[in-house]
Design a protein around this motif. Structure first.
Motif, PDB file in Angstrom:
ATOM      1  N   LEU A 211       0.827  -1.210   0.000  1.00 35.65           N
ATOM      2  CA  LEU A 211       0.000   0.000   0.000  1.00 35.65           C
ATOM      3  C   LEU A 211       0.861   1.260   0.000  1.00 35.65           C
ATOM      4  N   LYS A 212       2.015   1.225   0.653  1.00 30.71           N
ATOM      5  CA  LYS A 212       2.927   2.365   0.608  1.00 30.71           C
ATOM      6  C   LYS A 212       3.359   2.658  -0.830  1.00 30.71           C
ATOM      7  N   LYS A 213       3.675   1.614  -1.561  1.00 25.83           N
ATOM      8  CA  LYS A 213       4.079   1.795  -2.955  1.00 25.83           C
ATOM      9  C   LYS A 213       2.926   2.364  -3.779  1.00 25.83           C
ATOM     10  N   ALA A 214       1.727   1.850  -3.533  1.00 25.77           N
ATOM     11  CA  ALA A 214       0.561   2.369  -4.248  1.00 25.77           C
ATOM     12  C   ALA A 214       0.334   3.838  -3.907  1.00 25.77           C
ATOM     13  N   TYR A 215       0.509   4.179  -2.633  1.00 21.59           N
ATOM     14  CA  TYR A 215       0.336   5.571  -2.216  1.00 21.59           C
ATOM     15  C   TYR A 215       1.341   6.484  -2.926  1.00 21.59           C
ATOM     16  N   ARG A 216       2.581   6.063  -2.992  1.00 18.17           N
ATOM     17  CA  ARG A 216       3.602   6.898  -3.638  1.00 18.17           C
ATOM     18  C   ARG A 216       3.251   7.152  -5.104  1.00 18.17           C
ATOM     19  N   ILE A 217       2.769   6.120  -5.776  1.00 19.46           N
ATOM     20  CA  ILE A 217       2.375   6.304  -7.178  1.00 19.46           C
ATOM     21  C   ILE A 217       1.186   7.250  -7.283  1.00 19.46           C
ATOM     22  N   LEU A 218       0.232   7.069  -6.399  1.00 20.27           N
ATOM     23  CA  LEU A 218      -0.991   7.869  -6.454  1.00 20.27           C
ATOM     24  C   LEU A 218      -0.736   9.325  -6.098  1.00 20.27           C
ATOM     25  N   ALA A 219       0.027   9.560  -5.034  1.00 16.48           N
ATOM     26  CA  ALA A 219       0.115  10.913  -4.480  1.00 16.48           C
ATOM     27  C   ALA A 219       1.397  11.653  -4.837  1.00 16.48           C
ATOM     28  N   LEU A 220       2.479  10.934  -5.136  1.00 17.61           N
ATOM     29  CA  LEU A 220       3.777  11.592  -5.274  1.00 17.61           C
ATOM     30  C   LEU A 220       4.369  11.520  -6.671  1.00 17.61           C
ATOM     31  N   SER A 221       3.795  10.715  -7.549  1.00 19.77           N
ATOM     32  CA  SER A 221       4.406  10.519  -8.870  1.00 19.77           C
ATOM     33  C   SER A 221       4.126  11.655  -9.845  1.00 19.77           C
ATOM     34  N   LYS A 222       3.124  12.483  -9.556  1.00 26.77           N
ATOM     35  CA  LYS A 222       2.686  13.576 -10.435  1.00 26.77           C
ATOM     36  C   LYS A 222       2.111  13.074 -11.756  1.00 26.77           C
ATOM     37  N   LEU A 223       1.746  11.794 -11.784  1.00 24.48           N
ATOM     38  CA  LEU A 223       1.079  11.254 -12.965  1.00 24.48           C
ATOM     39  C   LEU A 223      -0.389  11.675 -12.986  1.00 24.48           C
ATOM     40  N   ARG A 224      -0.963  11.723 -14.194  1.00 23.73           N
ATOM     41  CA  ARG A 224      -2.410  11.862 -14.272  1.00 23.73           C
ATOM     42  C   ARG A 224      -3.045  10.694 -13.542  1.00 23.73           C
ATOM     43  N   LEU A 225      -4.259  10.910 -13.012  1.00 26.01           N
ATOM     44  CA  LEU A 225      -4.879   9.890 -12.175  1.00 26.01           C
ATOM     45  C   LEU A 225      -5.022   8.567 -12.921  1.00 26.01           C
ATOM     46  N   ALA A 226      -5.493   8.628 -14.163  1.00 27.04           N
ATOM     47  CA  ALA A 226      -5.671   7.390 -14.937  1.00 27.04           C
ATOM     48  C   ALA A 226      -4.345   6.672 -15.135  1.00 27.04           C
ATOM     49  N   ASP A 227      -3.273   7.432 -15.393  1.00 24.91           N
ATOM     50  CA  ASP A 227      -1.958   6.820 -15.582  1.00 24.91           C
ATOM     51  C   ASP A 227      -1.430   6.227 -14.283  1.00 24.91           C
ATOM     52  N   ALA A 228      -1.700   6.907 -13.167  1.00 28.49           N
ATOM     53  CA  ALA A 228      -1.273   6.380 -11.875  1.00 28.49           C
ATOM     54  C   ALA A 228      -1.958   5.052 -11.580  1.00 28.49           C
ATOM     55  N   ASP A 230      -3.129   2.915 -13.789  1.00 28.45           N
ATOM     56  CA  ASP A 230      -2.551   1.906 -14.698  1.00 28.45           C
ATOM     57  C   ASP A 230      -1.217   1.398 -14.158  1.00 28.45           C
ATOM     58  N   ARG A 231      -0.408   2.306 -13.652  1.00 33.91           N
ATOM     59  CA  ARG A 231       0.896   1.899 -13.121  1.00 33.91           C
ATOM     60  C   ARG A 231       0.729   1.021 -11.884  1.00 33.91           C
ATOM     61  N   ILE A 232      -0.240   1.361 -11.019  1.00 35.62           N
ATOM     62  CA  ILE A 232      -0.503   0.540  -9.838  1.00 35.62           C
ATOM     63  C   ILE A 232      -0.911  -0.872 -10.261  1.00 35.62           C
ATOM     64  N   ARG A 233      -1.754  -0.970 -11.274  1.00 39.64           N
ATOM     65  CA  ARG A 233      -2.179  -2.295 -11.755  1.00 39.64           C
ATOM     66  C   ARG A 233      -1.007  -3.089 -12.338  1.00 39.64           C
ATOM     67  N   GLN A 234      -0.137  -2.421 -13.049  1.00 36.54           N
ATOM     68  CA  GLN A 234       0.935  -3.104 -13.767  1.00 36.54           C
ATOM     69  C   GLN A 234       2.106  -3.489 -12.877  1.00 36.54           C
ATOM     70  N   GLU A 235       2.408  -2.661 -11.875  1.00 33.67           N
ATOM     71  CA  GLU A 235       3.658  -2.831 -11.144  1.00 33.67           C
ATOM     72  C   GLU A 235       3.507  -3.474  -9.763  1.00 33.67           C
ATOM     73  N   LEU A 236       2.281  -3.493  -9.234  1.00 35.14           N
ATOM     74  CA  LEU A 236       2.120  -3.954  -7.854  1.00 35.14           C
ATOM     75  C   LEU A 236       1.311  -5.240  -7.778  1.00 35.14           C
TER      76      LEU A 236
END
Length: 258
Positions: A211-228, A230-236
């Motif tokens: 969940l920490k990794k998911a949080y970092r992608i969601l809140a700190l990556s500066k990606l658009r929400l949809a891209d964030a 997608d990255r959570i689905r692909q990498e975690l």
């Protein structure tokens, strides 16, 4: 035991094991289950159903008509589960016909003094609303969320499971599960994962790390929400918690606080 000074209107249904303190008013459409205790001068009115082993402290107001000018006395409900604690001056209101027709409260929740649950809200289980925490109409609060003192939640907002809202926070967008949020209006944003709360609830170190990794992608990556997402689905790893987080965000109607 019912104190002789209590006013129980005809039609109310109280289990034999209910305790009613002095000066209490119980309306004619109220149902109260066994083991529930109602403190002095509390008011329980409207079409209100209360389960077992609840504690309603003195001067609480439960089931009074909604603070909605559209309400015209229709039969709408407040349904409260078991083992809830409703402290002094807390206010909980039923639903409206223009909403869900009911307000619902699950089990094991704590509503501290002066907390407010407006019409058509839905509260899960194990929720804590600290002193003066306020829900506008149509708010949904999921299991084990904690709302700090004097925070205010805008209409139609959803608070995710295990989220923590800091004291005085003014929330106008959905709060993702497992997170901490603080701030005032435009400054409201995520501040981290609710790691202490998750640990106390028995989440494993592995699940918290994911969940920490998911949080970092969601809140700190500066990606658009949809891209964030997608990255959570692909990498975690797609644990139940990660799936719930993604699903919550995808279903958001008011947008997500980030």
């Amino acid at each position: 035991m019912i104190h002789p000074s209590a006013v129980i209107q005809q039609g109310a249904e109280l289990d034999n094991d209910v305790e009613i303190g002095p000066g209490v008013f119980i309306g004619p459409h109220v149902r109260i289950g066994r083991g529930t205790r109602v403190g002095p001068n509390a008011v329980i009115d409207g079409w209100t159903e209360i389960g077992q082993d609840n504690q309603i402290f003195h001067l609480a107001s439960v089931g009074g008509i909604p603070q909605d000018l559209k309400y015209k006395g229709e039969e709408t409900w407040l349904k409260i589960g078991d083992r809830n604690i409703i402290r002094e001056f807390a206010t909980l209101h039923p639903g409206t016909v223009t909403g869900d027709n009911e307000t619902t409260v699950g089990n094991g929740n704590l509503f501290m003094a002066y907390s407010h649950v407006a019409h058509d809200c839905h509260i899960g289980n194990g929720v804590v609303m600290a002193n003066g925490a306020t829900l506008a109409g149509h708010v949904r609060v999921d299991d084990f969320a904690i709302l700090g003192g004097l925070c205010a939640i805008h209409q139609f907002v959803r608070i995710g499971a295990h989220a923590m809202i800091g004291g005085g926070t003014m929330v106008s967008q959905d709060i993702p599960p497992y997170t901490i949020v603080t701030g005032d209006r435009k400054d409201v944003r995520l501040r981290g994962l609710n790691q202490v709360g998750l640990t106390r609830r028995g989440f494993s170190e592995e699940n918290i790390a994911t969940l920490k990794k998911a949080y970092r992608i969601l809140a700190l990556s500066k990606l658009r929400l949809a891209d964030a997402l997608d990255r959570i689905r692909q990498e975690l790893p797609q644990t139940e918690e990660v799936k719930h987080l993604v699903s919550f965000i995808e279903q958001s109607q008011r947008g997500i606080c980030r």
